[in-house]
Design a protein around this motif. Structure first.
Motif, PDB file in Angstrom:
ATOM      1  N   ALA A 132      -6.184 -15.335 -10.075  1.00  0.00           N
ATOM      2  CA  ALA A 132      -6.379 -15.653  -8.552  1.00  0.00           C
ATOM      3  C   ALA A 132      -7.890 -15.807  -8.303  1.00  0.00           C
ATOM      4  CB  ALA A 132      -5.824 -14.688  -7.731  1.00  0.00           C
ATOM      5  N   ALA A 133      -8.928 -15.811  -9.226  1.00  0.00           N
ATOM      6  CA  ALA A 133     -10.221 -16.078  -8.946  1.00  0.00           C
ATOM      7  C   ALA A 133     -10.504 -17.440  -8.283  1.00  0.00           C
ATOM      8  CB  ALA A 133     -10.963 -15.749 -10.184  1.00  0.00           C
ATOM      9  N   GLU A 134     -11.530 -17.262  -7.283  1.00  0.00           N
ATOM     10  CA  GLU A 134     -11.692 -18.631  -6.778  1.00  0.00           C
ATOM     11  C   GLU A 134     -12.789 -19.294  -7.455  1.00  0.00           C
ATOM     12  OE1 GLU A 134     -12.282 -18.305  -2.793  1.00  0.00           O
ATOM     13  OE2 GLU A 134     -10.543 -17.412  -2.414  1.00  0.00           O
ATOM     14  N   ASP A 135     -13.868 -18.551  -7.884  1.00  0.00           N
ATOM     15  CA  ASP A 135     -15.100 -19.175  -8.552  1.00  0.00           C
ATOM     16  C   ASP A 135     -15.691 -18.062  -9.798  1.00  0.00           C
ATOM     17  OD1 ASP A 135     -15.692 -21.594  -6.876  1.00  0.00           O
ATOM     18  OD2 ASP A 135     -16.047 -20.058  -5.212  1.00  0.00           O
TER      19      ASP A 135
ATOM     20  N   ARG B 179      -7.240 -19.188 -16.010  1.00  0.00           N
ATOM     21  CA  ARG B 179      -6.604 -20.133 -14.904  1.00  0.00           C
ATOM     22  C   ARG B 179      -6.105 -21.656 -15.747  1.00  0.00           C
ATOM     23  NH1 ARG B 179     -11.274 -19.810 -10.664  1.00  0.00           N
ATOM     24  NH2 ARG B 179     -12.267 -20.050 -12.933  1.00  0.00           N
ATOM     25  N   ASP B 180      -6.839 -21.780 -17.033  1.00  0.00           N
ATOM     26  CA  ASP B 180      -6.397 -22.893 -17.644  1.00  0.00           C
ATOM     27  C   ASP B 180      -5.085 -22.751 -18.348  1.00  0.00           C
ATOM     28  OD1 ASP B 180      -9.043 -23.934 -17.109  1.00  0.00           O
ATOM     29  OD2 ASP B 180      -9.853 -22.958 -18.909  1.00  0.00           O
ATOM     30  N   PHE B 181      -4.553 -21.527 -18.487  1.00  0.00           N
ATOM     31  CA  PHE B 181      -3.551 -21.240 -18.940  1.00  0.00           C
ATOM     32  C   PHE B 181      -1.973 -21.057 -18.031  1.00  0.00           C
ATOM     33  CE2 PHE B 181      -0.395 -17.881 -20.581  1.00  0.00           C
ATOM     34  CZ  PHE B 181       0.527 -18.615 -21.309  1.00  0.00           C
ATOM     35  N   VAL B 182      -2.502 -20.438 -16.735  1.00  0.00           N
ATOM     36  CA  VAL B 182      -1.365 -20.190 -15.772  1.00  0.00           C
ATOM     37  C   VAL B 182      -1.851 -20.442 -14.602  1.00  0.00           C
ATOM     38  CG1 VAL B 182      -2.118 -17.555 -15.722  1.00  0.00           C
ATOM     39  CG2 VAL B 182       0.194 -18.335 -15.006  1.00  0.00           C
ATOM     40  N   ASP B 183      -1.183 -21.260 -13.725  1.00  0.00           N
ATOM     41  CA  ASP B 183      -1.470 -21.643 -12.309  1.00  0.00           C
ATOM     42  C   ASP B 183      -1.053 -20.679 -11.513  1.00  0.00           C
ATOM     43  OD1 ASP B 183      -1.652 -22.756  -9.825  1.00  0.00           O
ATOM     44  OD2 ASP B 183      -1.861 -24.839 -10.619  1.00  0.00           O
ATOM     45  N   TYR B 184      -1.825 -19.949 -10.653  1.00  0.00           N
ATOM     46  CA  TYR B 184      -1.666 -18.649  -9.993  1.00  0.00           C
ATOM     47  C   TYR B 184      -0.632 -19.258  -8.534  1.00  0.00           C
ATOM     48  CZ  TYR B 184      -2.574 -15.048  -6.205  1.00  0.00           C
ATOM     49  OH  TYR B 184      -2.278 -14.119  -5.170  1.00  0.00           O
ATOM     50  N   GLN B 185      -1.300 -20.489  -7.998  1.00  0.00           N
ATOM     51  CA  GLN B 185      -0.567 -20.710  -6.894  1.00  0.00           C
ATOM     52  C   GLN B 185       0.937 -21.411  -7.211  1.00  0.00           C
ATOM     53  OE1 GLN B 185      -1.491 -20.614  -3.603  1.00  0.00           O
ATOM     54  NE2 GLN B 185      -3.534 -19.852  -4.174  1.00  0.00           N
ATOM     55  N   LYS B 186       0.899 -21.987  -8.329  1.00  0.00           N
ATOM     56  CA  LYS B 186       2.292 -22.645  -8.774  1.00  0.00           C
ATOM     57  C   LYS B 186       3.340 -21.538  -8.787  1.00  0.00           C
ATOM     58  CE  LYS B 186       4.167 -25.954 -11.928  1.00  0.00           C
ATOM     59  NZ  LYS B 186       3.950 -27.009 -13.046  1.00  0.00           N
TER      60      LYS B 186
ATOM     61  N   GLY C   1       2.550 -12.547  -7.154  1.00  0.00           N
ATOM     62  CA  GLY C   1       2.363 -13.546  -8.153  1.00  0.00           C
ATOM     63  C   GLY C   1       1.298 -13.105  -9.215  1.00  0.00           C
ATOM     64  N   LEU C   2       0.223 -12.368  -8.816  1.00  0.00           N
ATOM     65  CA  LEU C   2      -0.711 -11.874  -9.768  1.00  0.00           C
ATOM     66  C   LEU C   2      -0.072 -11.321 -10.909  1.00  0.00           C
ATOM     67  CD1 LEU C   2      -4.205 -11.147  -9.407  1.00  0.00           C
ATOM     68  CD2 LEU C   2      -2.817  -9.430 -10.551  1.00  0.00           C
ATOM     69  N   VAL C   3       0.694 -10.289 -10.611  1.00  0.00           N
ATOM     70  CA  VAL C   3       1.397  -9.610 -11.635  1.00  0.00           C
ATOM     71  C   VAL C   3       2.433 -10.508 -12.427  1.00  0.00           C
ATOM     72  CG1 VAL C   3       3.360  -7.861 -12.012  1.00  0.00           C
ATOM     73  CG2 VAL C   3       1.603  -7.286 -10.183  1.00  0.00           C
ATOM     74  N   GLU C   4       2.972 -11.279 -11.880  1.00  0.00           N
ATOM     75  CA  GLU C   4       3.762 -12.519 -12.658  1.00  0.00           C
ATOM     76  C   GLU C   4       2.823 -13.258 -13.757  1.00  0.00           C
ATOM     77  OE1 GLU C   4       7.053 -14.419 -14.377  1.00  0.00           O
ATOM     78  OE2 GLU C   4       6.974 -12.594 -13.073  1.00  0.00           O
ATOM     79  N   CYS C   5       1.514 -13.621 -13.177  1.00  0.00           N
ATOM     80  CA  CYS C   5       0.722 -14.345 -14.215  1.00  0.00           C
ATOM     81  C   CYS C   5       0.295 -13.334 -15.356  1.00  0.00           C
ATOM     82  CB  CYS C   5      -0.509 -14.745 -13.410  1.00  0.00           C
ATOM     83  SG  CYS C   5      -0.290 -16.162 -12.216  1.00  0.00           S
ATOM     84  N   MET C   6       0.049 -11.911 -14.774  1.00  0.00           N
ATOM     85  CA  MET C   6      -0.480 -11.118 -16.139  1.00  0.00           C
ATOM     86  C   MET C   6       0.395 -10.907 -17.026  1.00  0.00           C
ATOM     87  SD  MET C   6      -3.513 -10.887 -15.443  1.00  0.00           S
ATOM     88  CE  MET C   6      -4.421  -9.394 -16.409  1.00  0.00           C
ATOM     89  N   GLU C   7       1.854 -10.611 -16.606  1.00  0.00           N
ATOM     90  CA  GLU C   7       2.888 -10.694 -17.470  1.00  0.00           C
ATOM     91  C   GLU C   7       2.967 -11.777 -18.318  1.00  0.00           C
ATOM     92  OE1 GLU C   7       6.157  -9.271 -15.050  1.00  0.00           O
ATOM     93  OE2 GLU C   7       5.555  -7.250 -15.174  1.00  0.00           O
ATOM     94  N   THR C   8       2.756 -12.612 -17.767  1.00  0.00           N
ATOM     95  CA  THR C   8       2.796 -14.071 -18.589  1.00  0.00           C
ATOM     96  C   THR C   8       1.861 -14.196 -19.799  1.00  0.00           C
ATOM     97  OG1 THR C   8       3.883 -15.234 -16.741  1.00  0.00           O
ATOM     98  CG2 THR C   8       2.848 -16.632 -18.490  1.00  0.00           C
ATOM     99  N   LEU C   9       0.662 -13.804 -19.304  1.00  0.00           N
ATOM    100  CA  LEU C   9      -0.633 -13.476 -20.346  1.00  0.00           C
ATOM    101  C   LEU C   9      -0.154 -12.702 -21.311  1.00  0.00           C
ATOM    102  CD1 LEU C   9      -3.395 -13.939 -21.400  1.00  0.00           C
ATOM    103  CD2 LEU C   9      -4.118 -12.226 -19.796  1.00  0.00           C
TER     104      LEU C   9
END
Length: 291
Positions: free
Chosen positions: A42-45, A55-62, A74-82
């Motif tokens: 979820a980092a912006e910059d 962020r190149d691997f998983v799209d937080y907004q998507k 959403g963040l937890v789901e992204c981290m579990e995907t990682l």
């Protein structure tokens, strides 16, 4: 030299990305190579030079849209995907850094350190692949203005330390923003010496009905020496050097370097040829300096 990495943890806004940028720039100026990886979907910059980015691997907004999740979910789901792709995507990005130093910029959601095995799984992966791992917990120094917030931050740092089970350093970040009136007591806050901090301040900040509970918590932290902090002022090079030195000590960085061999100047005295003139002596001296 072995493999070393820091896991940069702390609440959102604690200054994790600034810490990574500061340490990377300082190390570079000292002739050391430091790689920084962003593991916050979820980092912006990113203010630092990023070696690889989740962020190149998983799209937080998507992920939030497709799974109908809120920001935390959403963040937890992204981290579990990682975590599910540590052996492929993460392993490929890690490559091989046998002589370098890695910093991992992690999300600020406290649950991924305390209630879930997400970060602990990353720690185990790194350790299994030969890395010395140190976790760093950043706490915004502005929390000391409110004693209740500082106590809560102290407990969060303790919870992170216990949950990750690694070498650990707590850092009071943003010390350059500390009001002059509080700098006199900074050492007491760093040592979490609540006995020395004024009782009147504690009573004014904490509701009376929680006073006894607060006293028990602070006594536990103080008496057992469970938590202390290292102050970081990013405008002070000496402060940066000291903090990085604490991390290096935890990671045993440099312990496997070969000591430099001592050369006795008398035994290594330069012998001048008999009859050497000025230009020849100058060339000999320059040759000796270059070897």
């Amino acid at each position: 030299m072995g493999k070393h990495c820091q896991l940069i943890t702390g609440a959102a806004g604690a200054g994790k990305s600034t810490y990574c940028k500061t340490m990377q720039e300082y190390a570079t100026n000292q002739g050391r190579t430091v790689h920084v990886a962003n593991l916050d979907p979820a980092a912006e910059d990113c203010f630092y030079t990023c070696t690889f980015d989740v962020r190149d691997f998983v799209d937080y907004q998507k992920v939030m849209e497709e799974c109908a999740l809120g920001p935390n979910g959403g963040l937890v789901e992204c981290m579990e995907t990682l975590i599910a792709h540590l052996d492929d995507w993460f392993a490929e990005q890690m490559g091989d850094y046998p002589d370098d130093y890695l910093l991992f910029d992690l999300p600020g959601q406290i649950e991924i350190f305390t209630h879930m095995d997400v970060v602990k799984t990353i720690v185990k992966y790194l350790q299994d692949h030969g890395y010395y791992v140190c976790s760093v917990y950043l706490l915004d120094v502005n929390t000391i203005v409110d004693m209740s917030k500082f106590i809560a931050g102290t407990l969060m740092s303790l919870s992170t330390m216990v949950g990750l089970e690694t070498s650990h350093v707590n850092v009071l970040s943003k010390c350059d923003q500390l009001p002059a009136s509080l700098k006199r007591k900074l050492d007491q806050y760093c040592e979490c010496n609540f006995d020395e901090l004024t009782l009147s301040t504690t009573q004014s900040d904490i509701p009376p009905r929680f006073a006894q509970l607060t006293s028990c918590i602070t006594d536990l932290v103080t008496n057992y020496g469970l938590v202390n902090f290292v102050p970081l002022d990013i405008r002070d090079e000496e402060s940066i050097r000291y903090v990085l030195g604490q991390m290096d000590e935890c990671l045993q960085y440099g312990d496997d370097l070969e000591p430099k061999e001592f050369v006795d100047p008398e035994e290594n005295e330069l012998q001048m040829p008999e009859g050497a003139d000025g230009p020849m002596m100058e060339r000999l001296l320059q040759s000796a300096l270059n070897t």
